[in-house]
Design an enzyme around this catalytic site. Sequence first.
Site, mmCIF file in Angstrom:
data_model
loop_
_atom_site.group_PDB
_atom_site.id
_atom_site.type_symbol
_atom_site.label_atom_id
_atom_site.label_comp_id
_atom_site.label_asym_id
_atom_site.label_seq_id
_atom_site.Cartn_x
_atom_site.Cartn_y
_atom_site.Cartn_z
ATOM 1 N N CYS A 96 -10.249 -25.158 -9.114
ATOM 2 C CA CYS A 96 -11.291 -25.098 -7.891
ATOM 3 C C CYS A 96 -10.810 -25.917 -6.821
ATOM 4 C CB CYS A 96 -12.696 -25.363 -8.301
ATOM 5 S SG CYS A 96 -12.651 -27.020 -9.082
ATOM 6 N N CYS A 133 -9.891 -29.534 -7.575
ATOM 7 C CA CYS A 133 -8.966 -29.771 -8.284
ATOM 8 C C CYS A 133 -7.590 -29.847 -7.249
ATOM 9 C CB CYS A 133 -8.507 -28.675 -9.172
ATOM 10 S SG CYS A 133 -9.718 -28.406 -10.475
ATOM 11 N N ASP A 142 -2.059 -1.123 10.240
ATOM 12 C CA ASP A 142 -0.726 -0.782 10.302
ATOM 13 C C ASP A 142 -0.574 0.596 10.540
ATOM 14 O OD1 ASP A 142 2.296 -0.951 10.170
ATOM 15 O OD2 ASP A 142 2.005 -0.073 7.937
ATOM 16 N N ASP A 180 0.469 -0.980 4.252
ATOM 17 C CA ASP A 180 0.903 -0.256 3.086
ATOM 18 C C ASP A 180 2.448 -0.829 2.907
ATOM 19 O OD1 ASP A 180 2.247 1.176 5.110
ATOM 20 O OD2 ASP A 180 2.385 2.718 3.987
ATOM 21 N N ASP A 212 3.857 -5.615 5.633
ATOM 22 C CA ASP A 212 2.305 -6.148 5.735
ATOM 23 C C ASP A 212 1.678 -6.865 4.731
ATOM 24 O OD1 ASP A 212 1.877 -4.168 7.804
ATOM 25 O OD2 ASP A 212 2.154 -2.470 6.452
#
Length: 737
Positions: A49, A52, A457, A631, A635
């Site tokens: 978390c 931490c 994109d 994709d 990206d």
Amino acid sequence: MALTHRDPPASDPISDDAADGADADLSAYLTPGASGLSRLDLLVSGAHCAACISRIEGELADTPGVASARLNLSTGRLAVSLHPDGDPRRVLRVLERIGYPASPYDPGSVREAQDREGRELAMALAVAGFGAGNAMIFSVPVWAGLFGQELGPATRTFMQWASAGVGAPCAVFAGMVFFRSAWKALRAGRANMDVPISIGVILTLLVSFQETLLMGRDTYFDAAVTLLFLLLIGRWMDHALRRRARSAAADLLALQAPSASILGEDGAERRSPLRLVRPGDRLRVRPGERIPVDGVVETGESEIDYAILTGETTPQAVHPGVACRAGALNLSGLLTLKAEAASEDSTLARIARLVESGAQSRSTYVQLADKAAALYVPVVHTAGALTFLIAWMLGIPAREAVLRAATVLIVTCPCALGLAVPAVQVAAASRLFRRGVLVKSGAGLERLAEADHVAFDKTGVLTEGRPRLLNADPADIARAAPLARASSHPLARALAEAAGEGPVAPGAVEVAGQGIEARTGTGLMRLGRAAFVGAPLSGNQTELWFRDADGALFRFSFADALRPEAVGLAGALARRGLSASILSGDVEAATLRVAGRMGIPDWRSGLTPQGKVEALDALKAAGRRVLMVGDGLNDVAALSHAHVAMAPGTALDASQSAADLVYPADHPERIAEAIDTARAARRRAMENFAFAALYNLVAGPAAMMGLVNPFVAALAMSGSSLVVTLNALRLLKGGGR
């Protein structure tokens, strides 16, 4: 994770014998860096978390010799920058002392740790399921006996002990997942959702044993293990999603060539692992191979396919003096490169680091639940203690007072709060799955509901991702087709596809970086760049030129076709209150054409992966919450840095791993549908939170006043969980608006 703690001697802030193996020589794991600093990468266990991260980085910041420390929560990778006098062994001892043992970072160790955590959760889930089913075999007759069925005291006690024999060990084993997390949170001086769950389970078991020993009526062994079973389902699903999301950076680095051909001073060529390549080395790259590291062409000419890096569909010609980036594909010619960076400093490695730094995110609703848990612990447990004290002071027998206090804790056990979000996420994910959309991250679904801007994109998302021949005379296509069929160039393949099956030009020869030619009985035919065939340059266009044997010139233009379903997408998003922009690595003309067709005035072309990240940072600075849709490899960093990310099903594995949701590539309209479902899921989650709060406000005081007995408390607790689950299931009926 170590759960014990021993204070070090006052004379030294770090105990010299704190960790086994901490005194080993770690110099081999240090990587030289800038300004005399060195870098040490460690694999940290036990960090789950934000608290931490804060403690680890804070402790190391105060450690002598440490310049900086950065923990990636998703991968467990801790990057420590050390001054020349920094001691890596001291870093390990600090981490051991504060309860986060570490070892030198190794991808294999990461996978092993992930597999181990998955096995532990799967085992706990299986044991909880077994315990829940079998404990109920004995508890159902006990509950039936309360409604007038024939069940004597001795038989009831036997059934209770049998239920305890099955349910209690299973609950203890399955609950260790929550007990360890709760203990860690309490040691850090905070409370997460696992604290009240652990207290509720342990107290339920203790009260049930007390009732069994005293031959009472009310035991809840089955309820305790069933609660754990339901919660472990959500915990295991969360682990599976996080593990898949962590693989994005690994998928990126897998695109690097595993080795490189290094040329010695005598010109001899040797194949070496990529990690041994250093700046200044001379490398040989053959056609069909990927560029191993960033470098500059010394000799040779070729065409480089940068589509995987930039999304640009047109290969780029390279010649001596031109820089090449790691991961790009050499299409045609033999190249000799001079390496400019080691593999860990290549373009791909930098993108991978961007992905890792952007991968740390946390569910807003889980944070809200944790805040509620932090209030729950002091408020409800203080109420339980006051209930016992007041009842005892009023003359109620101690056993009844304990049962009344236990009833307060049982009836207010945060089951509904714990199930409020997972139930909604499962229902929303199921609904989207039926529409072909895969939800990979529950937190991502929450962030999708908050998005107010969509950055697309272009190539492969709004367009089909491959060049297509524009309108051309069939006779011209037929003339050039024999040469096109002999070439592996993407544009030549598109021309050959448009021509269909047919003969291949005999004796065709590929000219590196220029095109292809073949000599016939009447002259020389050429297909390729304008300069190669002797045609005039025509500007910023994707094109091929063909010169026939008689010297006649023919021009073929290509474009990446826009997906028909994407045409109305910008309008659909605008109706939902979202603006849109295009962030493309392709050339200006191609980007402008798509932006005009879609009606998106905000567009940028020629962007590098870092450029896309900077564009997203600018939008974030303007207060926008961006949904990134991409994709390609170029990206991946942007997908990781965006507020939320989606990728089509045809995307690279790295892009799909970095995305929160994956949709069918042929149906970009599913993006708008996913936003509708995410917003509906947010409403359902907030309704569940409101119900859980109202339930506790009513049930808690009723139990304190003695108006609720343990049996009714168990029914109410289960009923509250059922209500939030049924509310979540409304999503499956199409309640998306």
